[in-house]
Design a protein around this motif. Structure first.
Motif, PDB file in Angstrom:
ATOM      1  N   LYS A  19      -3.270   3.550  -2.137  1.00  0.00           N
ATOM      2  CA  LYS A  19      -3.463   2.749  -3.351  1.00  0.00           C
ATOM      3  C   LYS A  19      -2.705   1.428  -3.194  1.00  0.00           C
ATOM      4  O   LYS A  19      -1.575   1.403  -2.719  1.00  0.00           O
ATOM      5  CB  LYS A  19      -2.908   3.532  -4.547  1.00  0.00           C
ATOM      6  N   ARG A  20      -3.380   0.315  -3.602  1.00  0.00           N
ATOM      7  CA  ARG A  20      -2.689  -0.949  -3.393  1.00  0.00           C
ATOM      8  C   ARG A  20      -2.088  -1.490  -4.687  1.00  0.00           C
ATOM      9  O   ARG A  20      -2.606  -1.263  -5.784  1.00  0.00           O
ATOM     10  CB  ARG A  20      -3.595  -1.982  -2.723  1.00  0.00           C
ATOM     11  N   PHE A  28       0.844  -1.200   0.000  1.00  0.00           N
ATOM     12  CA  PHE A  28       0.000   0.000   0.000  1.00  0.00           C
ATOM     13  C   PHE A  28       0.872   1.240   0.000  1.00  0.00           C
ATOM     14  O   PHE A  28       1.774   1.363   0.827  1.00  0.00           O
ATOM     15  CB  PHE A  28      -0.921   0.000   1.237  1.00  0.00           C
ATOM     16  N   GLU A  63      -0.774   6.962  -0.531  1.00  0.00           N
ATOM     17  CA  GLU A  63      -2.143   7.442  -0.768  1.00  0.00           C
ATOM     18  C   GLU A  63      -3.176   6.335  -0.583  1.00  0.00           C
ATOM     19  O   GLU A  63      -4.346   6.506  -0.921  1.00  0.00           O
ATOM     20  CB  GLU A  63      -2.235   8.025  -2.186  1.00  0.00           C
ATOM     21  N   GLY A  88      -2.141  -1.061 -11.069  1.00  0.00           N
ATOM     22  CA  GLY A  88      -2.045  -1.630  -9.725  1.00  0.00           C
ATOM     23  C   GLY A  88      -1.234  -2.920  -9.654  1.00  0.00           C
ATOM     24  O   GLY A  88      -1.385  -3.712  -8.716  1.00  0.00           O
TER      25      GLY A  88
END
Ligand code: PLP
Length: 439
Positions: free
Chosen positions: A43-44, A38, A41, A399
């Motif tokens: 986001k993963r 992660f 921010e 991602g």
């Protein structure tokens, strides 16, 4: 927060394997869980490279974290010359029980490169201590990677990563590597040529070769290049006929990565020396071992200190690393990690044909255990264009954490990676590659 971290990073940090003049900004990672990372921010990212091939049970695995904490409250570090400790002993005993029986004697270091340095020194000094001073050379494979310290660079010199240092590297005899893939029509010929080259070297330097070093079954850094186990078996048997010591660098292949706990199990031969690192602690702490057969150890025994292995590191056998490694190996006892290895391997086999259909230019598909790889346009891995970097960027936008080796794209996920997540990655890949090619 991301901008502050980036500013400090840009001002103060020199990152590994990075051309800072052209590299994208480094992404601050705040947290890891299982197969996910992660960023600042939230986001993963799906960690498809096991954070440089080390993470096996997943990020921040509670059992390993707990073992490190408990050990840290008890004994965090002690000099390992003249002293010993339980975590190292438990780990050594466990490794000796998991490796083939002749591999019993464990020397600790703290990374893969130094594990290789120790293996080279063991093999070299073994002959020196026995008074056979002509056995000074090493054989390595073309494209081999064994780490970034000087001895490791020397045996990996054909990888082409070390241009400026060439004059400082000792001579190494290089063998062709018969890299293969699904549907490769030339594999038998390539293997025969490599074996012929090996026989010629052995003839050319009778009693002149100390050892042969290789990454069994899978060369990592040179582009996830696999070879057949039957070939390596013949290589081992051939050099052993000439008393050459065999070193397996299982720094990357160890602990399930190639489909068996150690790659040597598939080769069907036990080396004289094996190097283990990366997955040893489950990917938690830097720790490595060089394990050898008793005969090698015994050649260092003498009333004279001159015959000792004069090598050591401040953090040799660090108790926290040993505790993490014991906890990682304890997880294997349930059978679950190896089941996951087989699950991921069969998912790769199931997905690869479809991927091949959907990606124009996909060549040389290959799967070895949890590692799936292919090349774009040429089976020869090259770093000359920045296609790999473009794919890496396009993947990040989706991602996915990928880190292509030039035109070689590979996936090497932690064993805990969910089938759904991996299947989705396969589905996303053709679009990523299309985007990268058109950018
Ligand atoms: C990564 C690697 C090394 C070096 O290990 P470090 O811990 O990065 O020093 C050595 N050999 C092989 C096969 C590797 O993949």
């Amino acid at each position: 927060m991301m901008t502050t971290l980036n500013a400090i990073d840009t001002r103060h940090i020199w990152h590994p394997f990075t051309q800072h003049a052209t590299a994208r900004p480094n992404i601050p990672i705040i947290r890891g869980e299982g197969e996910w990372l992660f960023d600042a921010e939230g986001k993963r990212l799906l960690d498809l490279i096991s954070s440089w091939w080390v993470t096996i049970h997943g990020h921040a695995h509670p059992a390993i974290a707990e073992a490190i904490y408990t050990q840290a409250r008890q004994l965090e570090q002690v000099i390992f010359a003249g002293f010993t400790h339980e975590p190292a002993l438990r780990l050594a005993e466990k490794l000796a029980s998991l490796l083939p029986a002749p591999l019993q004697r464990v020397f600790f270091t703290d990374n893969g490169s130094t594990a290789v340095e120790v293996a080279l020194k063991m093999a070299y000094q073994y002959w020196y201590n026995r008074g056979e001073h002509t056995r000074t050379r090493f054989i390595a494979f073309e494209g081999a990677y064994h780490g970034d310290t000087f001895g490791a660079m020397a045996v990996g010199r054909s990888s082409g990563f070390y241009g400026p240092f060439e004059p400082l590297l000792f001579d190494v005899l290089t063998l062709p590597y018969p890299a293969t893939w699904e549907g490769d029509p030339d594999v038998a010929q390539k293997e025969a040529d490599a074996l012929e080259a090996l026989r010629m070297l052995l003839e050319q330097y009778p009693e002149g070769i100390a050892g042969l070093i290789c990454e069994p079954l899978l060369q990592g850094s040179s582009g996830m290049r696999i070879c057949r186990p039957e070939f390596l078996k013949l290589v081992v048997d051939t050099v052993r006929d000439h008393q050459v010591l065999v070193i397996f660098d299982e720094v990357m292949t160890g602990f399930g990565r190639t489909g068996s706990l150690f790659a040597m199990e598939q080769v069907g031969r036990t080396p004289d020396v094996v190097c283990l690192a990366k997955g040893l602690t489950g990917g938690f702490l830097p720790l490595a071992v060089t394990v050898c057969q008793d005969e090698i150890y015994e050649a260092f025994l003498s009333q004279s200190f001159d015959k000792a292995l004069v090598h050591g590191h401040s953090y040799t056998a660090n108790p926290l690393g040993c505790a993490a490694a014991c906890a990682s190996l304890a997880l294997f006892e349930s059978g679950q990690p190896m089941e996951s290895v087989h699950r991921i391997a069969s998912l790769h086999r199931q997905q690869m044909p479809q991927l091949k259909e959907s990606v124009e230019g996909l060549v040389a598909p290959r799967i070895q255990g949890t590692v799936a790889a292919f090349n774009l346009f040429s089976p020869k891995t090259t770093y000359t264009d920045n296609l790999g970097k473009k794919i890496e960027r396009a993947a990040l936008a989706e991602g996915l954490l990928l880190r292509p080796l030039g035109n070689c794209i590979y996936m090497l996920p932690p064993y805990c990676t969910a089938s759904d997540a991996l299947t989705e990655a396969y589905a996303t890949l053709p679009g990523i590659i299309r985007n990268a090619l058109s950018s």
